[in-house]
Each structure stands twice: as C-alpha cells, then as structure tokens.
Motif scaffolding. Structure first.
Motif, mmCIF file in Angstrom:
data_model
loop_
_atom_site.group_PDB
_atom_site.id
_atom_site.type_symbol
_atom_site.label_atom_id
_atom_site.label_comp_id
_atom_site.label_asym_id
_atom_site.label_seq_id
_atom_site.Cartn_x
_atom_site.Cartn_y
_atom_site.Cartn_z
ATOM 1 N N ILE A 7 1.063 -1.179 -0.013
ATOM 2 C CA ILE A 7 -0.139 -0.062 -0.083
ATOM 3 C C ILE A 7 0.702 1.139 0.237
ATOM 4 C CG2 ILE A 7 -1.313 1.521 1.423
ATOM 5 C CD1 ILE A 7 -2.171 -1.707 2.836
ATOM 6 N N PRO A 8 0.508 1.846 -0.807
ATOM 7 C CA PRO A 8 1.001 3.113 -1.123
ATOM 8 C C PRO A 8 1.475 4.256 -0.125
ATOM 9 C CG PRO A 8 -0.153 3.146 -2.829
ATOM 10 C CD PRO A 8 -0.542 2.354 -2.134
ATOM 11 N N LYS A 9 2.241 5.428 0.622
ATOM 12 C CA LYS A 9 2.143 5.175 1.640
ATOM 13 C C LYS A 9 1.108 6.607 2.118
ATOM 14 C CE LYS A 9 6.978 6.578 1.499
ATOM 15 N NZ LYS A 9 7.479 5.441 0.318
ATOM 16 N N TRP A 10 1.043 7.331 2.695
ATOM 17 C CA TRP A 10 -1.064 7.682 2.790
ATOM 18 C C TRP A 10 -1.458 9.296 2.141
ATOM 19 C CZ3 TRP A 10 -1.473 12.455 4.468
ATOM 20 C CH2 TRP A 10 -0.876 12.846 5.838
ATOM 21 N N TYR A 11 0.189 9.712 2.403
ATOM 22 C CA TYR A 11 0.209 10.948 1.450
ATOM 23 C C TYR A 11 0.533 11.040 0.387
ATOM 24 C CZ TYR A 11 5.376 10.219 2.930
ATOM 25 O OH TYR A 11 6.329 9.382 2.352
ATOM 26 N N TYR A 12 0.590 9.964 -0.071
ATOM 27 C CA TYR A 12 0.497 9.513 -1.641
ATOM 28 C C TYR A 12 -0.838 9.883 -2.270
ATOM 29 C CZ TYR A 12 6.007 8.663 -2.389
ATOM 30 O OH TYR A 12 7.191 8.746 -2.987
ATOM 31 N N PHE A 13 -1.802 9.041 -1.786
ATOM 32 C CA PHE A 13 -3.092 8.860 -1.696
ATOM 33 C C PHE A 13 -3.910 10.135 -1.527
ATOM 34 C CE2 PHE A 13 -2.756 3.861 -0.885
ATOM 35 C CZ PHE A 13 -3.346 3.240 -1.827
ATOM 36 N N ALA A 14 -3.826 10.715 -0.613
ATOM 37 C CA ALA A 14 -4.260 12.727 -0.413
ATOM 38 C C ALA A 14 -3.979 13.334 -1.182
ATOM 39 C CB ALA A 14 -3.728 12.826 1.195
ATOM 40 N N ALA A 15 -2.542 12.931 -1.409
ATOM 41 C CA ALA A 15 -1.693 14.174 -2.681
ATOM 42 C C ALA A 15 -2.655 14.332 -3.543
ATOM 43 C CB ALA A 15 -0.445 14.574 -2.700
ATOM 44 N N PHE A 16 -2.589 12.812 -4.356
ATOM 45 C CA PHE A 16 -2.646 12.528 -5.584
ATOM 46 C C PHE A 16 -3.946 12.492 -6.003
ATOM 47 C CE2 PHE A 16 1.759 10.929 -6.016
ATOM 48 C CZ PHE A 16 1.905 11.497 -6.372
ATOM 49 N N ILE A 17 -5.075 12.081 -4.812
ATOM 50 C CA ILE A 17 -6.590 11.553 -4.402
ATOM 51 C C ILE A 17 -6.853 13.353 -5.284
ATOM 52 C CG2 ILE A 17 -8.540 12.048 -3.718
ATOM 53 C CD1 ILE A 17 -7.230 8.535 -3.284
ATOM 54 N N ALA A 18 -6.439 14.399 -4.469
ATOM 55 C CA ALA A 18 -6.170 15.622 -4.150
ATOM 56 C C ALA A 18 -6.152 16.253 -5.116
ATOM 57 C CB ALA A 18 -5.610 16.632 -2.991
ATOM 58 N N VAL A 19 -5.396 16.415 -6.146
ATOM 59 C CA VAL A 19 -4.967 16.275 -6.937
ATOM 60 C C VAL A 19 -6.149 16.176 -8.355
ATOM 61 C CG1 VAL A 19 -3.447 16.614 -9.295
ATOM 62 C CG2 VAL A 19 -2.433 16.936 -7.254
ATOM 63 N N SER A 20 -6.356 15.238 -8.562
ATOM 64 C CA SER A 20 -6.987 14.862 -9.530
ATOM 65 C C SER A 20 -8.783 14.890 -8.907
ATOM 66 C CB SER A 20 -7.257 13.183 -9.381
ATOM 67 O OG SER A 20 -6.277 12.510 -9.563
ATOM 68 N N LEU A 21 -9.311 15.656 -7.805
ATOM 69 C CA LEU A 21 -10.490 15.958 -7.467
ATOM 70 C C LEU A 21 -10.152 17.260 -7.464
ATOM 71 C CD1 LEU A 21 -11.503 13.870 -4.239
ATOM 72 C CD2 LEU A 21 -12.401 14.177 -6.606
ATOM 73 N N PHE A 22 -9.291 17.943 -7.774
ATOM 74 C CA PHE A 22 -8.700 19.502 -8.012
ATOM 75 C C PHE A 22 -9.602 19.711 -9.590
ATOM 76 C CE2 PHE A 22 -6.669 23.467 -8.929
ATOM 77 C CZ PHE A 22 -7.752 24.395 -8.829
#
Length: 163
Positions: A7-22
């Motif tokens: 599982i990727p680091k949680w902040y990868y999920f947070a950052a890249f999901i945020a970028v996509s949602l933006f």
C-alpha cells in the motif's frame, strides 16, 4: 508472477487524489448545467444520454480512482524512468480531461470537443498500459475511467453530429 501488494504511503493517496479532484473541480466551473443552461435548452441529446444527476458521483469516483492509481505508480519509486514517464502521461490526460469541459461546455465547440476526447481516450489507453506495466493494481484502477470515457466519447461525437 504475482504482484506484491504494497500500500502506498497515505500522503501519496491524499496528494494525488486531491490533485485529481481539483482537476475535476476546474472542469465543473463550466459544466454546471441547470434547466435553463445552454446544454439543457439548446442541444439535441441522444436517447442514451444519462440523467445529469449521475455525472457528478461517477466523475468523483473516477477522479479518486485516478489519484489512487497514480499513488500506486509513484510508490514504485520516483527515481525510475518508467514511473516519471507514466506520471507525465497522467498529467497530460488530466489536462486533456479538464480541457474537454471547456471545449464542450464552456466554449460550445462540439467538434473540437469530439476530436479532443478521442485524443484523451488514446492518452488514457497509453496511461493504463504504462500503469499496468509498473503496477497491475494501478492499471486495474484506470479501467473504469477508460470505460466511462469510451461512453463519453460516443456521447460527445453523437451530440456533435446531431447538433
């Protein structure tokens, strides 16, 4: 050979999901349609046009899946050339994704939107292939996106032709 599930680091999920949602948010700046909108009043839509209410939840899920897929890819190591290339292709498709909203809804350029979404589909297919080669899980997460964009491509071309 089976893929080791890390599982990727949680902040990868947070950052890249945020970028996509933006990116999705940027698209909504021109896609918000109501009963009096250009889309609702002016355009002839095909019988297979889904109700407007399903687009926001579908796209939200797809943006989350895109961001998660990128997190899996980046987690494989930014120092790897193939990871950088895949991330670059991700960025290109995300820009094209937003651009489609502006071409279609913002600027009412239906033919340009139809051409652009075909290009978007090709870039997504390349991204899916690259993601799958790097991390199978990432490739699988892109499948719903390419399926939806396949439908959106048919819908866009149909609307462009009948209008």
């Amino acid at each position: 050979m089976t893929e080791k599930f890390v599982i990727p680091k949680w902040y990868y999920f947070a950052a890249f999901i945020a970028v996509s949602l933006f990116a999705g948010f940027l698209g909504t700046l021109v896609t918000i349609t109501g009963p009096e909108s250009w889309f609702a009043v002016t355009l002839i839509k095909p019988v297979f046009q889904p109700p407007a209410v399903i687009f926001a939840p579908v796209w939200t899920i797809l943006y989350i899946l895109m961001g998660a897929a990128l997190a899996f890819v980046i987690n494989e190591g930014w120092s790897k050339k193939e990871v950088k290339i895949a991330a670059g292709v991700f960025a290109v498709q995300l820009v094209l994704n937003v651009l489609w909203s502006y071409l279609f809804f913002g600027w009412h350029l239906l033919t340009a939107a139809a051409v652009e979404i075909v290009i978007l589909w090709i870039v997504i297919a390349v991204m899916l292939y690259l993601f799958y080669k790097i991390r199978k899980t990432a490739g699988y997460l892109i499948i719903p996106y390419i399926l939806w964009v396949t439908f959106a491509t048919v819908l866009t071309i149909t609307i462009a032709v009948i209008n």
